[in-house]
Motif scaffolding. Sequence first.
Motif, PDB file in Angstrom:
ATOM      1  N   GLU A 311       0.817  -1.218   0.000  1.00  0.00           N
ATOM      2  CA  GLU A 311       0.000   0.000   0.000  1.00  0.00           C
ATOM      3  C   GLU A 311       0.844   1.259   0.000  1.00  0.00           C
ATOM      4  N   GLY A 312       2.157   1.109   0.038  1.00  0.00           N
ATOM      5  CA  GLY A 312       3.031   2.277   0.046  1.00  0.00           C
ATOM      6  C   GLY A 312       3.299   2.831   1.424  1.00  0.00           C
ATOM      7  N   ARG A 313       3.015   2.047   2.459  1.00  0.00           N
ATOM      8  CA  ARG A 313       3.328   2.501   3.814  1.00  0.00           C
ATOM      9  C   ARG A 313       4.797   2.183   4.109  1.00  0.00           C
ATOM     10  N   TYR A 348       6.618  11.088   8.950  1.00  0.00           N
ATOM     11  CA  TYR A 348       6.014   9.794   8.661  1.00  0.00           C
ATOM     12  C   TYR A 348       6.250   8.786   9.790  1.00  0.00           C
ATOM     13  N   ASP A 349       5.297   7.896   9.925  1.00  0.00           N
ATOM     14  CA  ASP A 349       5.303   6.881  10.982  1.00  0.00           C
ATOM     15  C   ASP A 349       6.150   5.708  10.499  1.00  0.00           C
ATOM     16  N   VAL A 350       7.439   5.803  10.736  1.00  0.00           N
ATOM     17  CA  VAL A 350       8.411   4.832  10.213  1.00  0.00           C
ATOM     18  C   VAL A 350       8.963   4.020  11.380  1.00  0.00           C
ATOM     19  N   ARG A 401       1.420  10.641   1.117  1.00  0.00           N
ATOM     20  CA  ARG A 401       1.743  11.299   2.379  1.00  0.00           C
ATOM     21  C   ARG A 401       0.688  11.005   3.437  1.00  0.00           C
ATOM     22  N   ARG A 402      -0.570  11.082   3.059  1.00  0.00           N
ATOM     23  CA  ARG A 402      -1.642  10.776   4.019  1.00  0.00           C
ATOM     24  C   ARG A 402      -1.482   9.377   4.610  1.00  0.00           C
ATOM     25  N   ARG A 403      -1.139   8.433   3.765  1.00  0.00           N
ATOM     26  CA  ARG A 403      -1.022   7.046   4.226  1.00  0.00           C
ATOM     27  C   ARG A 403       0.094   6.866   5.254  1.00  0.00           C
ATOM     28  N   ASN A 404       1.043   7.789   5.252  1.00  0.00           N
ATOM     29  CA  ASN A 404       2.233   7.599   6.082  1.00  0.00           C
ATOM     30  C   ASN A 404       2.373   8.583   7.237  1.00  0.00           C
ATOM     31  N   LEU A 430      -1.870  19.700   5.607  1.00  0.00           N
ATOM     32  CA  LEU A 430      -1.981  19.283   4.202  1.00  0.00           C
ATOM     33  C   LEU A 430      -3.310  19.710   3.616  1.00  0.00           C
ATOM     34  N   ASP A 431      -4.403  19.448   4.325  1.00  0.00           N
ATOM     35  CA  ASP A 431      -5.725  19.795   3.806  1.00  0.00           C
ATOM     36  C   ASP A 431      -5.836  21.285   3.527  1.00  0.00           C
TER      37      ASP A 431
END
Length: 791
Positions: A311-313, A348-350, A401-404, A430-431
């Motif tokens: 999913e690109g996370r 990002y949540d890494v 970006r939203r996904r992460n 972002l919004d």
Amino acid sequence: MSATAPAPPGILGQRRLRREDPALLTGEARFVADLDVPGALHLAFVRSTLAHARISSVDVSAALAMPGVVAAFTGADLERDWAAPLPCAWPVTADMKAPRHLPLAVDKVCYMGDAVAVVVAESEYLARDAAEQVFVEYDPLPAVVGIDDALSDRVVIHEELGTNTSYTWELAPDATAVEAAFSSATHRVHGHYVQQRLIPAAIEPRGVVVVPQPFGGEFTVFSSTQIPHILKVMLALTSGIAETSIRVIAPSVGGGFGSKLNVYAEELATLVLAKRLRRPIRWIETRSEGTQATIQGRGQIQDIELAADAEGRVTAVRVKLLADMGAYLQLVTPGVPILGAFLYSGVYDVPAYSISCTSVFTNLTPTDAYRGAGRPEATYAIERAMDALARQVGVDPAEIRRRNYIKAEKFPYASAAGLVYDSGAYEAALDRALELAGYQELRAEQARRRESGDSVQLGIGLSSYMEMCGLAPSRVLASLNYSAGGWEAATVRLLPTGKVQVVTGTSPHGQGHETSWSMIAADRLGVSPDDVEVLHSDTAVAPYGLDTYGSRSLSVGGVAVAIATDRVIEKARKIVAHQLEVADEDLELAGGAFTVKGSPDRSMPLGAVAFEAFTAHDLPDGLEPNLEASCHFDPPNFTFPFGTHVAVVEVDLETGRVILRSYVAVDDCGNQVNPLIVEGQVHGGVAQGVAQALFEKASYDEQGTLLTSTLLDYLVPAASELPSFVTASTVTPSPTNLLGVKGVGEAGTIGSAPAVINAVCDALARQGIHDIEMPATPERVWRALKEVAAR
């Protein structure tokens, strides 16, 4: 007794004009070059025109024979005058290699601009003319210009070190987790990016005036510096003059951007020569000297890898940095890459993270902190890589970006790099940025242009950033081997007539501290900011301080002002309670007066309290006279401002010309003291980031000769090259300080360069161009297009 006007309600958050500006706009402000010092001598330095050479001889006899010349010295003449070499305050590793760096070279020059002699004359122009008569004979040596060449040790610049590598620093909290993430990744992205060298080019060149006092061996040093307190300590250590005999004053300072966060050879030489000759001495930098002898910024090669699931996370980030230190280590040169080293995972949540940094010496001007100092570099790498990941996964850059993003409910957030982020709401920023930019409409326009084969293509670039500000607490800095602390000092006085005096250890050079600090004190006291005087930038007036850099001033220095103000209020409360014969807790402070709760007729204005404290006729037992309190504030954590920027460019496919059509910046620096100042800081920062992306580069030839030594060659953008920026804010207070503030001085620079380059690459994506090196000049873009067409 009070002459204090009541405060308007809710001072914090008001858009107040800066009180500093009238003097600056009318020419009344006094910069170093404006100081009238009777009898002052002038310095001119003789600088190497070669990047690497042995000094065979230096002949100053012709210069000494010229009328008006008082003295001339070589590096060898002054070698014993230095108590210590120029300082480096950040030995990032125990085995870091640092060459001896004297203000004037003795045996060898190591970069173009290295000083080899100095002339002292009765006027600036006489000194410069005489400097041209100094004859230096060199034995040229091969120059090391590139990082890769430095790593090879083909030529070792400092033979005593045995290598060009200064240090290798690594951070890998869980190397096994990183390897596992890459082994199992569905998507892997690799980005290779170059951070070109930048010339700071502050509007005011550097300058220093040293005035020996007639008796007692004391010296007053006027310097265009960001760090008067640190400079005082370092001048004492390097000159051998007692710290108590040195007073440093930073008068009006015309910008710094990190370039004046240093202890320079010229400052030390001016002090030592003033001591030797017992005359006032001044030196004012020329613009050409500034390009060669003032530090330069950036200078890195970045390799970043992302591992991500289907999913690109992102599951891991792995980074390898190569950093160009230049010829010597200036005050914080080796630490600049480390400031960004914890932030290559961005917002990002890494879960897994590792980084290594190897720094090397080259025969170029030393690098050091430049606006953002490591954090723009980190943001650039991760934000360019996130666009590459979006392309590989097949989703919009905003969606990847939203996904992460780290979710708001996860704060405070412990990052895989070991930091604890204080607060964040990244999706909200972002919004708002997408809304202000008209993102969907832009994508529709882009699609139409692509379908029609328009020769001018539209590009939209995003950048979500987070930075660590405050450069504190001191214990954390100690763990990073930084030699200084991270605290800041403030003293607040309520004077007998009711006026307020704030003394701060910060040292502004365009940030508006006088305005903001007066607002902080006035808001808490309930008085007008016009009744608050702010004193700064003079070590005799403000003896304690750690100065201004790293977006630290408000979140450390401003908070110190607030705490000191609260301590004054509590002391005043005790006096009022004593005189009105009530308990401390029965009093409330509003509108510049203490009032007994429930009895509005029983009150005492602050001015009256201040006079009572001054006369000391009726104070509580054990309470000292006068209303004054100090604070030395050492924060418990960094602060972590963030935001999202959107750049829109038009790229001419026939000429390569890039036009920045519009720019939106949404930044979150916590609670804002003065939104007008916040906007100004963002505007200036964005301009500097755009400059790196599209215009600026310090260029050298293979011999280490600087090719961009004037503003004809080094392209600093003017207002005509920039659009009107659209700025907005979200507000996510920091829980780590009582004002809830973060930093904003570097935010614009951190977010803008990746946004602009992402936009340029977005415009060129249909042509198969997904990366372009900074600056994206018309020639560079045109050549990239021709290379693709020729395949």
